[in-house]
Scaffold this motif. Structure first.
Motif, short mmCIF file in Angstrom:
data_model
loop_
_atom_site.label_atom_id
_atom_site.label_comp_id
_atom_site.label_asym_id
_atom_site.label_seq_id
_atom_site.Cartn_x
_atom_site.Cartn_y
_atom_site.Cartn_z
N VAL A 18 0.87 -1.17 0.00
CA VAL A 18 0.00 0.00 0.00
C VAL A 18 0.91 1.22 0.00
N GLY A 37 -6.18 -0.32 3.14
CA GLY A 37 -5.92 0.44 1.92
C GLY A 37 -5.55 -0.39 0.71
N VAL A 38 -5.72 -1.72 0.78
CA VAL A 38 -5.40 -2.58 -0.35
C VAL A 38 -6.50 -2.43 -1.40
#
Length: 81
Positions: A18, A37-38
């Motif tokens: 990320v 946040g992937v």
């Protein structure tokens, strides 16, 4: 032989970043990739890697319930049983 959790942790560490940085995964893997946040594209790619590496089938319906890596470990172990 490495545990399912260890193997999954290695797959994530080797393949997911990320903002150019590896994820800092907790020991218990109680972490959501989406909340970390992937991107959805990376999650689909990881699901394919997991399916291949662990010789399991992961359907889109399965993915909906696998909202953290701890659940993925349980799912994989359940498929192997």
């Amino acid at each position: 032989m490495a545990s399912t959790a260890d193997r999954l942790r290695k797959l994530v560490n080797d393949n997911i970043e990320v903002d150019g940085k590896a994820l800092n995964l907790p020991d218990d893997l109680d972490v959501s990739l989406a909340e970390s946040g992937v991107s959805s594209t990376d999650m689909v790619a990881l699901a394919k890697l997991v399916a291949d590496d662990f010789s399991v089938t992961i359907t889109p319906e399965d993915c909906a319930g696998l909202d953290n890596l701890k659940k993925v470990v349980s799912f994989i172990d359940g498929q192997a049983a």
